[in-house]
Design a protein around this motif. Structure first.
Motif, PDB file in Angstrom:
ATOM      1  N   PHE A  73       0.813  -1.218   0.000  1.00 18.59           N
ATOM      2  CA  PHE A  73       0.000   0.000   0.000  1.00 18.59           C
ATOM      3  C   PHE A  73       0.845   1.265   0.000  1.00 18.59           C
ATOM      4  CE2 PHE A  73      -3.124  -2.968   1.866  1.00 18.59           C
ATOM      5  CZ  PHE A  73      -4.191  -2.737   1.015  1.00 18.59           C
ATOM      6  N   ILE A  74       2.036   1.168   0.609  1.00 16.88           N
ATOM      7  CA  ILE A  74       2.916   2.341   0.707  1.00 16.88           C
ATOM      8  C   ILE A  74       4.351   1.927   0.412  1.00 16.88           C
ATOM      9  CG2 ILE A  74       1.458   3.480   2.430  1.00 16.88           C
ATOM     10  CD1 ILE A  74       3.786   2.759   4.458  1.00 16.88           C
ATOM     11  N   GLU A  75       5.191   2.937   0.196  1.00 17.77           N
ATOM     12  CA  GLU A  75       6.621   2.688   0.042  1.00 17.77           C
ATOM     13  C   GLU A  75       7.404   3.775   0.762  1.00 17.77           C
ATOM     14  OE1 GLU A  75       7.488   2.681  -4.139  1.00 17.77           O
ATOM     15  OE2 GLU A  75       7.005   4.800  -4.376  1.00 17.77           O
ATOM     16  N   LYS A  76       8.592   3.387   1.206  1.00 18.60           N
ATOM     17  CA  LYS A  76       9.499   4.343   1.841  1.00 18.60           C
ATOM     18  C   LYS A  76      10.524   4.772   0.807  1.00 18.60           C
ATOM     19  CE  LYS A  76       9.376   2.432   6.504  1.00 18.60           C
ATOM     20  NZ  LYS A  76      10.171   1.713   7.517  1.00 18.60           N
ATOM     21  N   ILE A  85      16.540   9.881   6.841  1.00 19.70           N
ATOM     22  CA  ILE A  85      15.098  10.148   6.816  1.00 19.70           C
ATOM     23  C   ILE A  85      14.444   9.342   5.701  1.00 19.70           C
ATOM     24  CG2 ILE A  85      13.325  11.899   6.412  1.00 19.70           C
ATOM     25  CD1 ILE A  85      15.216  13.951   7.658  1.00 19.70           C
ATOM     26  N   LYS A  86      13.386   8.627   6.072  1.00 25.75           N
ATOM     27  CA  LYS A  86      12.596   7.876   5.090  1.00 25.75           C
ATOM     28  C   LYS A  86      11.236   8.553   4.969  1.00 25.75           C
ATOM     29  CE  LYS A  86      15.532   4.412   4.759  1.00 25.75           C
ATOM     30  NZ  LYS A  86      16.542   4.558   3.762  1.00 25.75           N
ATOM     31  N   LYS A  87      10.886   8.893   3.751  1.00 27.90           N
ATOM     32  CA  LYS A  87       9.588   9.514   3.495  1.00 27.90           C
ATOM     33  C   LYS A  87       8.610   8.448   3.025  1.00 27.90           C
ATOM     34  CE  LYS A  87      11.187  14.146   2.681  1.00 27.90           C
ATOM     35  NZ  LYS A  87      10.964  15.355   1.914  1.00 27.90           N
ATOM     36  N   LEU A  88       7.350   8.635   3.398  1.00 23.81           N
ATOM     37  CA  LEU A  88       6.319   7.648   3.090  1.00 23.81           C
ATOM     38  C   LEU A  88       5.433   8.126   1.949  1.00 23.81           C
ATOM     39  CD1 LEU A  88       5.322   6.989   6.807  1.00 23.81           C
ATOM     40  CD2 LEU A  88       6.925   5.665   5.414  1.00 23.81           C
ATOM     41  N   PHE A  89       5.205   7.239   0.998  1.00 18.70           N
ATOM     42  CA  PHE A  89       4.384   7.558  -0.172  1.00 18.70           C
ATOM     43  C   PHE A  89       3.409   6.416  -0.438  1.00 18.70           C
ATOM     44  CE2 PHE A  89       8.213  10.018  -0.728  1.00 18.70           C
ATOM     45  CZ  PHE A  89       7.756  11.227  -1.243  1.00 18.70           C
ATOM     46  N   PRO A  90       2.213   6.740  -0.903  1.00 23.63           N
ATOM     47  CA  PRO A  90       1.297   5.669  -1.293  1.00 23.63           C
ATOM     48  C   PRO A  90       1.747   5.063  -2.616  1.00 23.63           C
ATOM     49  CG  PRO A  90       0.322   7.797  -1.786  1.00 23.63           C
ATOM     50  CD  PRO A  90       1.632   8.067  -1.084  1.00 23.63           C
ATOM     51  N   THR A  91       1.540   3.769  -2.758  1.00 19.67           N
ATOM     52  CA  THR A  91       1.792   3.114  -4.037  1.00 19.67           C
ATOM     53  C   THR A  91       0.528   3.248  -4.882  1.00 19.67           C
ATOM     54  OG1 THR A  91       0.954   1.028  -3.210  1.00 19.67           O
ATOM     55  CG2 THR A  91       3.346   1.404  -2.990  1.00 19.67           C
TER      56      THR A  91
END
Length: 150
Positions: A73-76, A85-91
């Motif tokens: 559902f998401i990716e870093k 720093i890891k940012k979170l994004f929707p796939t």
């Protein structure tokens, strides 16, 4: 004293229970939808900000993020300026579920607020924001390891 927080808690638990049942078809469980919605609405958010936004501890957030990532559902992604720093994004999968979650949220809002005038809705919103801000002070205080004096 009126048991306002009990009422708020019952409303929150009932809606959470409904959502957990309805979102099962997407393999979203135990409130994962809360995280996914915030990530879809704030692509590139960092885990710490997400935890703060939802008002849960970092460990709970880390577990939910890990599950959402494993389920696709998401990716870093690494931050360009700071590799730590890891940012979170929707796939694409996360983005495709988001409209359904939003429709459920809009429907629940409509049901919850039925019978209230526009003025009552505005007043309720204002008062609940005020209550949340009051609670946030204690939440921050306790989160830092302090103990409330009651």
């Amino acid at each position: 004293m009126k048991e306002i927080l009990r009422e708020i808690g019952m409303i929150a638990r009932a809606l959470d229970s409904i959502s957990n049942i309805e979102f099962k078809e997407f393999d979203l469980t135990k409130g994962q939808y809360l995280y996914l919605v915030r990530i879809c609405e704030h692509p590139g958010i960092i885990q710490e900000k997400l935890a703060e936004m939802i008002k849960v501890d970092r460990t709970t957030t880390a577990r939910a993020i890990k599950k959402l990532e494993l389920q696709g559902f998401i990716e870093k992604r690494d931050d360009r300026h700071n590799q730590k720093i890891k940012k979170l994004f929707p796939t694409e999968k996360g983005q495709s579920v988001y409209p359904f979650i939003r429709r459920e949220n809009d429907y629940s809002n409509t049901v919850a607020l039925s019978g209230l005038s526009e003025e009552e809705v505005e007043t309720l919103f204002y008062l609940l924001q005020k209550v949340r801000k009051n609670i946030e002070i204690d939440w921050e205080f306790v989160k830092k390891g302090n103990k409330r004096n009651y």
